[in-house]
Design an enzyme around this catalytic site. Structure first.
Site, PDB file in Angstrom:
ATOM      1  N   GLY A  12      -4.812   2.356  -2.410  1.00 46.62           N
ATOM      2  CA  GLY A  12      -3.713   2.331  -1.433  1.00 46.62           C
ATOM      3  C   GLY A  12      -3.258   0.900  -1.184  1.00 46.62           C
ATOM      4  O   GLY A  12      -4.061  -0.027  -1.227  1.00 46.62           O
ATOM      5  N   GLU A 115     -13.215   0.125  -2.609  1.00 47.09           N
ATOM      6  CA  GLU A 115     -14.453   0.457  -3.322  1.00 47.09           C
ATOM      7  C   GLU A 115     -14.207   1.168  -4.656  1.00 47.09           C
ATOM      8  O   GLU A 115     -14.881   0.883  -5.650  1.00 47.09           O
ATOM      9  CB  GLU A 115     -15.375   1.303  -2.435  1.00 47.09           C
ATOM     10  CG  GLU A 115     -14.596   2.400  -1.822  1.00 47.09           C
ATOM     11  CD  GLU A 115     -15.365   3.413  -1.010  1.00 47.09           C
ATOM     12  OE1 GLU A 115     -14.751   3.859  -0.047  1.00 47.09           O
ATOM     13  OE2 GLU A 115     -16.489   3.775  -1.345  1.00 47.09           O
ATOM     14  N   THR A 117     -11.499   1.058  -6.749  1.00 48.62           N
ATOM     15  CA  THR A 117     -10.944   0.145  -7.760  1.00 48.62           C
ATOM     16  C   THR A 117     -11.988  -0.886  -8.183  1.00 48.62           C
ATOM     17  O   THR A 117     -12.119  -1.218  -9.365  1.00 48.62           O
ATOM     18  CB  THR A 117      -9.708  -0.572  -7.168  1.00 48.62           C
ATOM     19  OG1 THR A 117      -8.802   0.425  -6.681  1.00 48.62           O
ATOM     20  CG2 THR A 117      -9.010  -1.440  -8.191  1.00 48.62           C
ATOM     21  N   ASP A 139      -8.647  -0.276   6.331  1.00 50.64           N
ATOM     22  CA  ASP A 139      -9.695   0.312   7.180  1.00 50.64           C
ATOM     23  C   ASP A 139     -10.783  -0.695   7.558  1.00 50.64           C
ATOM     24  O   ASP A 139     -11.570  -0.439   8.471  1.00 50.64           O
ATOM     25  CB  ASP A 139     -10.360   1.490   6.453  1.00 50.64           C
ATOM     26  CG  ASP A 139      -9.396   2.648   6.223  1.00 50.64           C
ATOM     27  OD1 ASP A 139      -8.299   2.615   6.798  1.00 50.64           O
ATOM     28  OD2 ASP A 139      -9.753   3.566   5.480  1.00 50.64           O
ATOM     29  N   ARG A 174       2.162  12.563  30.956  1.00 47.72           N
ATOM     30  CA  ARG A 174       1.641  13.334  29.825  1.00 47.72           C
ATOM     31  C   ARG A 174       0.369  12.720  29.267  1.00 47.72           C
ATOM     32  O   ARG A 174       0.047  11.563  29.525  1.00 47.72           O
ATOM     33  CB  ARG A 174       2.664  13.344  28.691  1.00 47.72           C
ATOM     34  CG  ARG A 174       3.774  14.331  28.888  1.00 47.72           C
ATOM     35  CD  ARG A 174       4.787  14.207  27.769  1.00 47.72           C
ATOM     36  NE  ARG A 174       5.784  15.254  27.898  1.00 47.72           N
ATOM     37  CZ  ARG A 174       7.020  15.181  27.409  1.00 47.72           C
ATOM     38  NH1 ARG A 174       7.409  14.099  26.764  1.00 47.72           N
ATOM     39  NH2 ARG A 174       7.846  16.190  27.562  1.00 47.72           N
ATOM     40  N   MET A 181      -5.134   5.603  10.947  1.00 48.61           N
ATOM     41  CA  MET A 181      -5.955   5.726   9.744  1.00 48.61           C
ATOM     42  C   MET A 181      -7.393   5.301  10.037  1.00 48.61           C
ATOM     43  O   MET A 181      -7.670   4.672  11.067  1.00 48.61           O
ATOM     44  CB  MET A 181      -5.357   4.918   8.607  1.00 48.61           C
ATOM     45  CG  MET A 181      -4.165   5.625   7.978  1.00 48.61           C
ATOM     46  SD  MET A 181      -3.560   4.780   6.526  1.00 48.61           S
ATOM     47  CE  MET A 181      -2.345   5.973   5.940  1.00 48.61           C
ATOM     48  N   ARG A 273       1.397  15.333  23.767  1.00 47.30           N
ATOM     49  CA  ARG A 273       2.178  15.098  22.542  1.00 47.30           C
ATOM     50  C   ARG A 273       1.339  14.265  21.579  1.00 47.30           C
ATOM     51  O   ARG A 273       0.537  13.437  22.009  1.00 47.30           O
ATOM     52  CB  ARG A 273       3.466  14.308  22.838  1.00 47.30           C
ATOM     53  CG  ARG A 273       4.439  15.013  23.760  1.00 47.30           C
ATOM     54  CD  ARG A 273       5.156  16.158  23.036  1.00 47.30           C
ATOM     55  NE  ARG A 273       6.212  16.737  23.870  1.00 47.30           N
ATOM     56  CZ  ARG A 273       6.039  17.731  24.732  1.00 47.30           C
ATOM     57  NH1 ARG A 273       4.830  18.262  24.904  1.00 47.30           N
ATOM     58  NH2 ARG A 273       7.052  18.203  25.421  1.00 47.30           N
TER      59      ARG A 273
HETATM   60  O1  F6P Z   1      -8.188   3.713   2.460  1.00 50.48           O
HETATM   61  C1  F6P Z   1      -7.161   3.353   3.300  1.00 50.48           C
HETATM   62  C2  F6P Z   1      -6.435   4.532   3.813  1.00 50.48           C
HETATM   63  O2  F6P Z   1      -5.498   3.931   4.601  1.00 50.48           O
HETATM   64  C3  F6P Z   1      -7.234   5.598   4.573  1.00 50.48           C
HETATM   65  O3  F6P Z   1      -7.457   5.309   5.921  1.00 50.48           O
HETATM   66  C4  F6P Z   1      -6.373   6.825   4.391  1.00 50.48           C
HETATM   67  O4  F6P Z   1      -7.125   8.005   4.504  1.00 50.48           O
HETATM   68  C5  F6P Z   1      -5.872   6.647   3.031  1.00 50.48           C
HETATM   69  O5  F6P Z   1      -5.740   5.262   2.816  1.00 50.48           O
HETATM   70  C6  F6P Z   1      -4.573   7.364   2.750  1.00 50.48           C
HETATM   71  O6  F6P Z   1      -4.091   6.929   1.525  1.00 50.48           O
HETATM   72  P1  F6P Z   1      -3.037   7.686   0.599  1.00 50.48           P
HETATM   73  O7  F6P Z   1      -2.035   8.337   1.460  1.00 50.48           O
HETATM   74  O8  F6P Z   1      -2.453   6.585  -0.225  1.00 50.48           O
HETATM   75  O9  F6P Z   1      -3.808   8.677  -0.209  1.00 50.48           O
END
Ligand code: F6P
Length: 382
Positions: A12, A115, A117, A139, A174, A181, A273
């Site tokens: 990502g 991890e 890659t 993360d 609310r 993430m 919400r």
């Molecule tokens: O590993 C980073 C991260 O942002 C995770 O928190 C999330 O689950 C994932 O990427 C989502 O990645 P993608 O939408 O690219 O599969």
């Protein structure tokens, strides 16, 4: 000294990838007189008809503040198969890739990734191809490094979202839920929750109870605060249950925020919400910290290659960039310590983690003892 090195980005994207690419190119060309080739779309760019681009000082000019990666990236590819949760690396694509690198005149690789890659990068090293890794994930859950670039930008974005949700929550009385993430670890939720004044933080390391959420909402109500802000990591789970996925069968987490919203409306008389922040946390320009860290990682990665290191990853430790073996980088995930200083600080200022017994952590039902640290004798923890 290598005449030409390659660089690629995998997994990502994260704000700061272009800062690393720019620093690699400037250091390789300017300091060591090496040429640079960018490999497109992660390792896939060196299979079949290869996809590469020549990287020059001109081609990386102006990319420092740009989000994404100028090289493109891929999450999954041909180099690793998941067999019952264990990564297996088939021989064929790696052999073909190394032969193609030879044809392209690329003598060493700098690999930017998480991890997954970096696990592939290690396979190149094991077959004698020189590699240096650069850790990347918003993360911030790689144990070998204090910080990964992209994390601080993600926190800024999540904090701004919480600030904005605050005013609308207060206006409507609310409960607002922000899903952020954080697959295995709750670092983004914890940091943004502190910076953005959340009332409840839900993280994977501390399974939550709805009783506890309801108690917090009601105690705020009793004290005259008729709204509640909750930040929840996508990997957070209710006690006794597992994490929620967007579609059964995929590995894509999602839905816990809306699950909390529905239950809060069911169990209280409050309107609730949910906002899923999603990839807004990964897109756009890196903040100053991530530009600086990415630049330092990039330059240090080239220096490591130039001094003959391979099979290593650059990492930030005690504020300095060092190199650590790639296998360390890939095997160990850094999770929030449930009795660590930041969790304690959050509790001290009144933030709830919705554990069943907030004040007696070690006894708390559902907390995995692996996430209770051995640091409790430190004065700041006592
Ligand atoms: O590993 C980073 C991260 O942002 C995770 O928190 C999330 O689950 C994932 O990427 C989502 O990645 P993608 O939408 O690219 O599969």
């Amino acid at each position: 000294m290598y005449k030409q090195i390659g660089i690629l980005t995998g997994g990502g994207d994260a704000p700061g990838l272009n800062a690393v690419i720019r620093a690699v190119v400037r250091t390789a060309i300017g300091e060591f007189g090496m040429k640079c080739v960018g490999i497109e779309d992660s390792f896939e760019g060196i299979l079949g008809e290869t996809h590469t681009q020549k990287l020059t000082l001109k081609s990386v000019s102006g990319i420092l503040p740009r989000g994404g990666t100028i090289l493109g990236t891929r999450n999954r590819g041909s180099f690793v198969k998941n067999v019952n949760g264990v990564p297996v690396y088939p021989e064929m694509p790696i052999g073909e890739a190394i032969a193609n690198l030879d044809i392209l005149g690329i003598e060493a690789l700098i690999v930017l990734g998480g991890e997954g890659t970096l696990g592939i990068a290690e396979q190149f090293h094991k077959r004698g191809f020189p590699v240096i890794g650069v850790p990347k994930t918003i993360d911030n859950d790689l144990a070998a490094t204090e910080f990964t670039f992209g994390f601080m930008t993600a926190i800024d974005i999540a904090t701004e979202a919480l600030d904005r949700l605050h005013t609308t929550a207060a206006s409507h009385d609310r409960v607002m839920i922000l899903e952020v993430m954080g697959r295995n670890a709750g670092w983004i939720a914890l940091h943004a929750g502190l910076a953005g004044s959340a009332d409840i933080i839900l993280i994977p390391e501390i399974p939550f109870s709805f009783d506890s959420i309801v108690r917090k909402v009601q105690s705020r109500e009793a004290q005259g605060s008729r709204f509640t802000n909750i930040v929840v990591a996508e990997g957070a789970m209710e006690i006794g249950k597992s994490e929620l996925y967007q579609d059964p069968g995929t590995q894509r987490l999602g839905g816990v925020g809306d699950y909390v919203r529905r239950k809060v409306e069911e169990l209280t008389d409050k309107e609730a919400r949910c906002v899923v922040l999603g990839h807004l946390q990964r897109g756009g320009s890196p903040n100053a910290f991530d530009r600086m860290l990415g630049t330092n990682f990039g330059a240090c990665a080239v220096r490591a290659l130039a001094s003959g290191e391979t099979g290593k990853m650059v990492a930030l430790q005690a504020g300095t960039v060092v190199t650590v073996p790639l296998d360390q980088a890939c095997t160990s995930i850094k999770r929030v310590q449930v009795d660590g200083q930041l969790v304690r600080t959050a509790r001290d200022i009144g933030i709830s983690f919705a554990a069943p017994k907030e004040s007696r952590l070690a006894d708390a039902v559902g907390i995995d003892p692996r996430f209770i640290s051995a640091e409790t004798s430190h004065p700041l923890h006592s």
